[in-house]
Design a protein around this motif. Sequence first.
Motif, PDB file in Angstrom:
ATOM      1  N   VAL A   1      49.651  57.609  35.512  1.00 24.24           N
ATOM      2  CA  VAL A   1      48.186  57.584  35.436  1.00 24.24           C
ATOM      3  C   VAL A   1      47.629  56.901  36.686  1.00 24.24           C
ATOM      4  O   VAL A   1      46.683  57.386  37.317  1.00 24.24           O
ATOM      5  CB  VAL A   1      47.702  56.877  34.147  1.00 24.24           C
ATOM      6  N   TYR A   2      48.227  55.776  37.058  1.00 27.78           N
ATOM      7  CA  TYR A   2      47.800  55.046  38.245  1.00 27.78           C
ATOM      8  C   TYR A   2      47.978  55.901  39.501  1.00 27.78           C
ATOM      9  O   TYR A   2      47.071  55.981  40.336  1.00 27.78           O
ATOM     10  CB  TYR A   2      48.570  53.729  38.366  1.00 27.78           C
ATOM     11  N   ARG A   3      49.123  56.550  39.625  1.00 31.10           N
ATOM     12  CA  ARG A   3      49.363  57.420  40.785  1.00 31.10           C
ATOM     13  C   ARG A   3      48.309  58.527  40.859  1.00 31.10           C
ATOM     14  O   ARG A   3      47.845  58.882  41.939  1.00 31.10           O
ATOM     15  CB  ARG A   3      50.756  58.029  40.716  1.00 31.10           C
ATOM     16  N   THR A   4      47.957  59.066  39.711  1.00 31.33           N
ATOM     17  CA  THR A   4      46.927  60.108  39.667  1.00 31.33           C
ATOM     18  C   THR A   4      45.604  59.575  40.178  1.00 31.33           C
ATOM     19  O   THR A   4      44.952  60.197  41.023  1.00 31.33           O
ATOM     20  CB  THR A   4      46.755  60.651  38.229  1.00 31.33           C
ATOM     21  N   SER A   5      45.190  58.418  39.683  1.00 30.13           N
ATOM     22  CA  SER A   5      43.884  57.862  40.066  1.00 30.13           C
ATOM     23  C   SER A   5      43.841  57.506  41.542  1.00 30.13           C
ATOM     24  O   SER A   5      42.833  57.747  42.213  1.00 30.13           O
ATOM     25  CB  SER A   5      43.539  56.641  39.200  1.00 30.13           C
ATOM     26  N   ILE A   6      44.924  56.961  42.074  1.00 29.88           N
ATOM     27  CA  ILE A   6      44.979  56.593  43.493  1.00 29.88           C
ATOM     28  C   ILE A   6      44.909  57.840  44.371  1.00 29.88           C
ATOM     29  O   ILE A   6      44.193  57.869  45.377  1.00 29.88           O
ATOM     30  CB  ILE A   6      46.264  55.773  43.792  1.00 29.88           C
ATOM     31  N   ALA A   7      45.653  58.870  44.001  1.00 27.88           N
ATOM     32  CA  ALA A   7      45.646  60.109  44.789  1.00 27.88           C
ATOM     33  C   ALA A   7      44.271  60.770  44.760  1.00 27.88           C
ATOM     34  O   ALA A   7      43.784  61.247  45.794  1.00 27.88           O
ATOM     35  CB  ALA A   7      46.714  61.067  44.267  1.00 27.88           C
ATOM     36  N   LEU A   8      43.631  60.778  43.604  1.00 30.65           N
ATOM     37  CA  LEU A   8      42.286  61.357  43.524  1.00 30.65           C
ATOM     38  C   LEU A   8      41.303  60.580  44.391  1.00 30.65           C
ATOM     39  O   LEU A   8      40.500  61.175  45.114  1.00 30.65           O
ATOM     40  CB  LEU A   8      41.788  61.374  42.079  1.00 30.65           C
TER      41      LEU A   8
END
Length: 110
Positions: free
Chosen positions: A30-37
């Motif tokens: 979830v964190y990786r998703t938010s950072i990439a976005l």
Amino acid sequence: MENAMHRDLAAGRWAQMSLVEQLANIGSEVYRTSIALAAGKRERAEKAFERALELMDLSIEAKPREAALEELCRARELFCYCYENNSSEDFDFLNKYYYQFACAARRRMA
């Protein structure tokens, strides 16, 4: 899961983990998703999003007790909403939510 990205986890290792450990791992994706976005890296975000959904689905398929199942489904729904709407405020909430599980999992390992 036929086309699992996390093959060893889908093959049964995931079900051997505690719910706290599962949620800590989900939180990482979830964190990786938010950072990439936030960085505008859409392809990287898409891959992290798919990995997170796979882990969420593995937890849901493990059929935890009813209260945990409801919470897992709600968290999955909110995650999908955040992703579709690129909602940084809601991602902040989710990241704080999952961070608690990461801390708890780390304490258990110490």
